[in-house]
Structure formats: C-alpha cells, structure tokens
Design an enzyme around this catalytic site. Structure first.
Site, PDB file in Angstrom:
ATOM      1  N   GLY A   1       0.808  -1.209   0.000  1.00 19.75           N
ATOM      2  CA  GLY A   1       0.000   0.000   0.000  1.00 19.75           C
ATOM      3  C   GLY A   1       0.842   1.259   0.000  1.00 19.75           C
TER       4      GLY A   1
ATOM      5  N   GLU B   1     -18.946  17.122   2.995  1.00 29.33           N
ATOM      6  CA  GLU B   1     -18.046  17.946   2.172  1.00 29.33           C
ATOM      7  C   GLU B   1     -18.482  17.909   0.703  1.00 29.33           C
ATOM      8  OE1 GLU B   1     -13.986  17.813   4.842  1.00 29.33           O
ATOM      9  OE2 GLU B   1     -14.288  16.198   3.411  1.00 29.33           O
TER      10      GLU B   1
ATOM     11  N   ASP C   1      -6.541   1.669   7.988  1.00 33.72           N
ATOM     12  CA  ASP C   1      -7.960   1.308   7.847  1.00 33.72           C
ATOM     13  C   ASP C   1      -8.192  -0.195   7.913  1.00 33.72           C
ATOM     14  OD1 ASP C   1      -8.516   3.940   7.576  1.00 33.72           O
ATOM     15  OD2 ASP C   1      -9.279   3.858   5.520  1.00 33.72           O
TER      16      ASP C   1
HETATM   17  C1  LIG Z   1     -13.183  10.528   0.522  1.00 35.10           C
HETATM   18  C2  LIG Z   1     -12.424  10.342   1.791  1.00 35.10           C
HETATM   19  C3  LIG Z   1     -12.214  11.423   2.644  1.00 35.10           C
HETATM   20  C4  LIG Z   1     -11.489  11.260   3.812  1.00 35.10           C
HETATM   21  N1  LIG Z   1     -11.289  12.351   4.624  1.00 35.10           N
HETATM   22  C5  LIG Z   1     -10.516  12.215   5.719  1.00 35.10           C
HETATM   23  C6  LIG Z   1     -10.212  13.345   6.532  1.00 35.10           C
HETATM   24  O1  LIG Z   1     -10.670  14.451   6.267  1.00 35.10           O
HETATM   25  N2  LIG Z   1      -9.386  13.162   7.593  1.00 35.10           N
HETATM   26  C7  LIG Z   1      -8.864  11.935   7.902  1.00 35.10           C
HETATM   27  O2  LIG Z   1      -8.088  11.833   8.864  1.00 35.10           O
HETATM   28  N3  LIG Z   1      -9.145  10.863   7.172  1.00 35.10           N
HETATM   29  C8  LIG Z   1      -9.953  10.954   6.082  1.00 35.10           C
HETATM   30  N4  LIG Z   1     -10.231   9.864   5.325  1.00 35.10           N
HETATM   31  C9  LIG Z   1      -9.727   8.547   5.758  1.00 35.10           C
HETATM   32  C10 LIG Z   1      -8.279   8.367   5.414  1.00 35.10           C
HETATM   33  O3  LIG Z   1      -8.046   8.730   4.074  1.00 35.10           O
HETATM   34  C11 LIG Z   1      -7.917   6.921   5.671  1.00 35.10           C
HETATM   35  O4  LIG Z   1      -8.139   6.640   7.022  1.00 35.10           O
HETATM   36  C12 LIG Z   1      -6.467   6.633   5.305  1.00 35.10           C
HETATM   37  O5  LIG Z   1      -6.267   6.847   3.933  1.00 35.10           O
HETATM   38  C13 LIG Z   1      -6.100   5.210   5.673  1.00 35.10           C
HETATM   39  O6  LIG Z   1      -4.789   4.957   5.278  1.00 35.10           O
HETATM   40  P1  LIG Z   1      -4.331   3.500   4.843  1.00 35.10           P
HETATM   41  O7  LIG Z   1      -2.889   3.592   4.559  1.00 35.10           O
HETATM   42  O8  LIG Z   1      -4.812   2.520   5.824  1.00 35.10           O
HETATM   43  O9  LIG Z   1      -5.142   3.210   3.508  1.00 35.10           O
HETATM   44  P2  LIG Z   1      -5.156   4.021   2.139  1.00 35.10           P
HETATM   45  O10 LIG Z   1      -4.685   5.405   2.316  1.00 35.10           O
HETATM   46  O11 LIG Z   1      -6.518   3.807   1.597  1.00 35.10           O
HETATM   47  O12 LIG Z   1      -4.102   3.249   1.241  1.00 35.10           O
HETATM   48  C14 LIG Z   1      -4.305   1.958   0.800  1.00 35.10           C
HETATM   49  C15 LIG Z   1      -3.250   1.632  -0.229  1.00 35.10           C
HETATM   50  O13 LIG Z   1      -3.239   0.251  -0.494  1.00 35.10           O
HETATM   51  C16 LIG Z   1      -3.262  -0.003  -1.874  1.00 35.10           C
HETATM   52  N5  LIG Z   1      -3.909  -1.305  -2.062  1.00 35.10           N
HETATM   53  C17 LIG Z   1      -5.133  -1.699  -1.703  1.00 35.10           C
HETATM   54  N6  LIG Z   1      -5.328  -2.990  -1.988  1.00 35.10           N
HETATM   55  C18 LIG Z   1      -4.180  -3.430  -2.545  1.00 35.10           C
HETATM   56  C19 LIG Z   1      -3.747  -4.676  -3.066  1.00 35.10           C
HETATM   57  N7  LIG Z   1      -4.518  -5.759  -3.041  1.00 35.10           N
HETATM   58  N8  LIG Z   1      -2.523  -4.748  -3.605  1.00 35.10           N
HETATM   59  C20 LIG Z   1      -1.701  -3.680  -3.629  1.00 35.10           C
HETATM   60  N9  LIG Z   1      -2.053  -2.486  -3.134  1.00 35.10           N
HETATM   61  C21 LIG Z   1      -3.272  -2.359  -2.592  1.00 35.10           C
HETATM   62  C22 LIG Z   1      -4.024   1.180  -2.444  1.00 35.10           C
HETATM   63  O14 LIG Z   1      -3.737   1.364  -3.810  1.00 35.10           O
HETATM   64  C23 LIG Z   1      -3.458   2.301  -1.569  1.00 35.10           C
HETATM   65  O15 LIG Z   1      -2.209   2.717  -2.068  1.00 35.10           O
HETATM   66  C24 LIG Z   1     -10.965   9.988   4.145  1.00 35.10           C
HETATM   67  C25 LIG Z   1     -11.179   8.903   3.294  1.00 35.10           C
HETATM   68  C26 LIG Z   1     -11.893   9.076   2.121  1.00 35.10           C
HETATM   69  C27 LIG Z   1     -12.107   7.909   1.204  1.00 35.10           C
END
Ligand SMILES: Cc1cc2nc3c(=O)[nH]c(=O)nc-3n(C[C@H](O)[C@H](O)[C@H](O)COP(=O)(O)OP(=O)(O)OC[C@H]3O[C@@H](n4cnc5c(N)ncnc54)[C@H](O)[C@@H]3O)c2cc1C
Length: 469
Positions: free
Chosen positions: A17, A180, A318
């Site tokens: 990710g 938003e 997440d």
């Molecule tokens: C529209 C929206 C608005 C948001 N607004 C806010 C906000 O205002 N404030 C806040 O704090 N949080 C906000 N969030 C939540 C925040 O973006 C997430 O909590 C955060 O991105 C989680 O980070 P992460 O690294 O767990 O996952 P992500 O940032 O979602 O990253 C996941 C990564 O894994 C990769 N991936 C997924 N599956 C695979 C696979 N099988 N193989 C290879 N790669 C894969 C994806 O391509 C991505 O690069 C928002 C989310 C969304 C969708």
C-alpha cells in the site's frame, strides 16, 4: 505468466500500500539498515481527504496524488513495485502480486500491510452501478463527469420532470465525506455554474444529503453537529435523516423512513459515502493467523499492531481493528511510523516482548462544509465557522505531499474560494463509463474462464459459429 523473486541480503521489509500508512511507514525506514519493497496497485500516494475537491472541479488529480516512485526517488533503500497483491503467505514469508499477466513473488522478513478500505454497500453491491463511492481517483473523476453531465443533459431537456430528476443530486451518508461533497455540489450549482446555462438555472438544483442516522456528522455530536446542519441548510441542502436507502436504480432511489414507509426520490446523480469495508487481504491474514476480523473486515491486531503469532507482520491503518480507533489518516500515519520503529528495533536485535504498545495521539478531526466554514474537534476544543475553516486549510496543506502540490493547491483554492472559478471542469465520456464497462468486462472474463461462454475471437474466426452449427 512469469514468476520473479526479488532477492536481497539485508533484512527485507515489504510494505503493501502507498496510502497514508504504507508511505509513512516506508519513509520512516529511510535511514534503517534494511531493504524496503513497497508494493501498491496504484502508481500514486492518494490524499483521500481532498478527493471531493477533484470530484467537484477545484483540484486536479496531480495536486492530491503525487507519483509514489518520485516521492521515494531519493530513498535509496526502497524499491517501488506496481502490482495488485493477490496473496500473502505468512509461513513462506512471501507476497504475490500481479501486474497485467505478470506475477511477482517478493520475500520478506518483516511485512507492513496497509491496503486500506473500500466502499461498503452493506451487502447491496449492486447499488454501486448507479451510486458510485469516492475512494479512488477513478471514482472522483467519474463523479465529476456524472455531476457535470447531469447539468449538461438538463440544459437539453424540455421535459420538466426529467429536468427535475437531472438536477436532483443525492449524497448518501452524512459523515465528513458526504457533508463535504454535498457542500461542494451546492456551491458548484449556486456559484460556479450560475449564469453558464441558457435553458436551466443551475441554482434550482436540489442537493439532498441522506443518512440512516439521526444526525449530520454524528461522530462530532452535539453542538458541532447542529452547527454543521444549520450551515448546510443555509447553502440550500436538504438534509433527510433516519432515512435508510433500500434500493437504487438508474433513475433514482428508494428510501425507508423510521416508521417503515417507503418513498422514492427521482435523481440521476447519486453518490454513496455511507460505509467502508477493509481490504479483502485482511480476511486472508486472519485465516492464516487465527486473528479475528470485525464486521467491516478489519483485523484485530495485538497492541503492537502485529498479527497474533506473527510479530514480524504488522497490519495498520484502515485495515486494523484496535481499541475502536477510527479510520483516519493520522491513525494510519502513526501506525506506519510505529511499525517502522519496531522493525528497526528487531534489526537491532531487540525481542518483540520488549515492545511498548502502540499509542495513538489524537490530533483531532475536522470537516469543511463550504468555503469559509468548517467544524473541528481537537480534544475538548470545538471550533466552527471561519476559524475552523482556516485551521482546516492549514492542516490539509501541511500534510499534502510535495512542494509542487502545495503550491498548485494554494493557487486553485485562491481561484475557487475568493473567486468563483474552478480550473478542473473538464470530464470525458471514458471517465463516466469506464468503471461499469470494466466491471462488465471482468464479469465476462470470469464467465469465460468458467466455461460458461465462448471466446469472442473464436466467434470472429468462425470457430464458434461452426461449433454452434
Ligand atoms: C473521501 C475520503 C475522505 C477522507 N477524509 C478524511 C479526513 O478528512 N481526515 C482523515 O483523517 N481521514 C480521512 N479519510 C480517511 C483516510 O483517508 C484513511 O483513514 C487513510 O487513507 C487510511 O490509510 P491507509 O494507509 O490505511 O489506507 P489508504 O490510504 O486507503 O491506502 C491503501 C493503499 O493500499 C493499496 N492497495 C489496496 N489494496 C491493494 C492490493 N490488493 N494490492 C496492492 N495495493 C493495494 C491502495 O492502492 C493504496 O495505495 C478519508 C477517506 C476518504 C475515502
């Protein structure tokens, strides 16, 4: 199909990710004596909190999604691989990913899994065809095309009923994303597009914000929730609470009220921002490690974010379930940095037993409602209105990755918030139709693989026609 093993001599860290968890985890290993391989299915690091501004024409894709490879260009111990991770084998310590027809197997000593979450339709996945979510750049571009496309079609329509349907926008889910997005669709209709059409008045559009919960922004609660609702109504947004969506089709949706009565809303453009489901990789890890998963598919991790029985495998952001921590960027970023720290300690010879548990430092949360108006909660401090909006502006700029992104975002915000222009108002047919077309194609491929239908090329060569007699 080719199988390639990425060889390495130093302690090998694989990060799955390139979102907040993955990127910040990888960056925290910059000076460590390890080799890092970051595998992600997208070429970019996506700043999801500003996706709604791409969907409504304020920001460009490049502003919120720098190429991961370029962000990590100077981090010499790190390689970036594009690929969809299909399988993690905890015992063999390998990650299998695929790019087109090419499969790559990457070995690891330590693994950080940060594959995030997708949209959840609570078991009604067929809603997705007509009410896309907003999780990726593709989603945001599709939404932009759908929103602007509805105005374009309304300009051409002479049927009042059809026009009303085209100019009714429904956002399902009154959490921060829904609020938003609804706010920006309203501003688009009332400010940006005002005067740009000849047959319709864009200000007559209806923007409906729906939720099954009894309040807008329920996580903020109390006064902030009420202030947000009041501000949304001032913008002309209709808030419909205690309303469960029971069906969605091309022309609208069906809503069930608290008393059980059902009603229909005619609307061409529907957006789903009502729930999340963790990456299916979580289920795979849980099956192999015996960890539990919650209803949203998140993996219950140990206090050090590791998987039960696998102190070298961390599940963060997440995808993880720990102490009811919310799905926020800060949780993922801090989780990534924490996992990196534990990996460095492991390389230094420390035992997992000496690890201190992960402690989340709550820096607060915030949501914008419109230009000059936001709500924010930092501990017990509650801020709203213009001050909240300035705080929102500064914090989002701070966390945008890259100087260029920050600079171009400031320019775009100046144009959109002080003036009424938006620089990113183009959309293409492919952006609007690609997702459903790809889904159809994938369904077709699956049916073909299962032998349920023939090969279209065979039909064109006449083979199939001959077989069919
Ligand atoms: C529209 C929206 C608005 C948001 N607004 C806010 C906000 O205002 N404030 C806040 O704090 N949080 C906000 N969030 C939540 C925040 O973006 C997430 O909590 C955060 O991105 C989680 O980070 P992460 O690294 O767990 O996952 P992500 O940032 O979602 O990253 C996941 C990564 O894994 C990769 N991936 C997924 N599956 C695979 C696979 N099988 N193989 C290879 N790669 C894969 C994806 O391509 C991505 O690069 C928002 C989310 C969304 C969708």
């Amino acid at each position: 199909m080719s199988i390639q093993t990425v060889e390495s001599r130093r302690h090998r860290v694989v990060v799955i990710g390139s979102g907040f968890g993955g990127l910040f985890g990888a960056q925290a290993l910059k000076r460590a004596d390890v080799d890092v391989t970051l595998i992600a299915r997208t070429t970019h690091h996506l700043f999801q909190p500003l996706l709604y501004q791409v969907a409504t024409g304020i920001l460009s894709v490049g502003d919120i999604a720098p190429a991961t490879r370029l962000v990590l260009r100077k981090q010499k111990n790190t390689q970036v691989l594009l690929g969809d991770v299909l399988e993690v084998d905890l015992e063999a310590k390998t990650v299998t990913s695929r790019l087109l027809e090419r499969e790559t197997v990457t070995e690891f000593d330590s693994l950080i899994v940060a594959a995030g979450a997708g949209q959840s339709y609570f078991g009604n996945d067929h809603f997705a065809e007509f009410a896309p979510g907003m999780k990726t750049i593709d989603d945001a571009l599709e939404l932009r095309g759908r929103i602007l496309g509805a105005f374009e079609q309304a300009e051409l329509s002479h049927d009042p009923e059809e026009r009303a349907r085209l100019l009714t926008f429904v956002v399902v889910g009154a959490g921060p994303t829904g609020v938003e997005l609804a706010g920006q669709i309203a501003e688009l209709a009332h400010r940006t597009l005002n005067g740009a059409f000849r047959s319709i008045d864009s200000r007559e559009s209806r923007v409906i914000l729906l939720d099954g919960a009894p309040a807008v922004l329920p996580v903020y609660g109390g006064k902030l929730s009420e202030k947000a609702a009041a501000r949304l109504e001032k913008l002309g947004i209709e808030i419909q609470l205690n309303a469960m969506v029971t069906d969605v089709d091309v022309d609208g949706l069906v809503v069930k009220e608290k008393d059980g009565t059902e009603r229909r809303i005619d609307s061409q453009c529907k957006v789903w921002s009502a729930g999340v489901q963790a990456s299916p990789l979580g289920k795979q890890l849980a099956a192999q490690s015996g960890a539990e998963i919650d209803r949203a598919g998140r993996v219950h991790v140990n206090p050090d974010l590791s998987l039960p029985g696998y102190p070298n495998v961390y599940v963060i952001g997440d995808m993880m379930s720990l102490d009811n921590l919310p799905g926020l960027a800060q949780v993922a970023m801090q989780g990534g940095k924490y996992a990196a720290k534990q990996i460095k300690a492991t390389v230094a010879g420390e035992s997992p037993e000496t690890r201190h548990p992960f402690k989340y430092f709550d820096k607060g949360s915030m949501a914008t409602i419109s230009r000059f108006s936001a709500v924010a909660k930092v501990g017990k401090l509650e801020i709203s209105g213009f001050i909240g909006w300035v705080a929102w502006l500064v914090i989002h700029l701070m966390y945008l990755v890259g100087f260029r992104s920050k600079f171009s975002t400031i320019l775009s915000w100046t144009v959109s918030f002080l003036g009424r222009g938006r620089a990113q108002m183009a959309s293409t047919e492919q952006q609007v139709f690609a997702r459903n077309a790809i889904d159809l194609l994938q369904d077709y491929e699956r049916a073909k693989d299962a032998g349920l239908i023939g090969d279209p090329l065979a039909v064109s060569t006449g083979e199939e026609r001959e077989k069919a007699g």
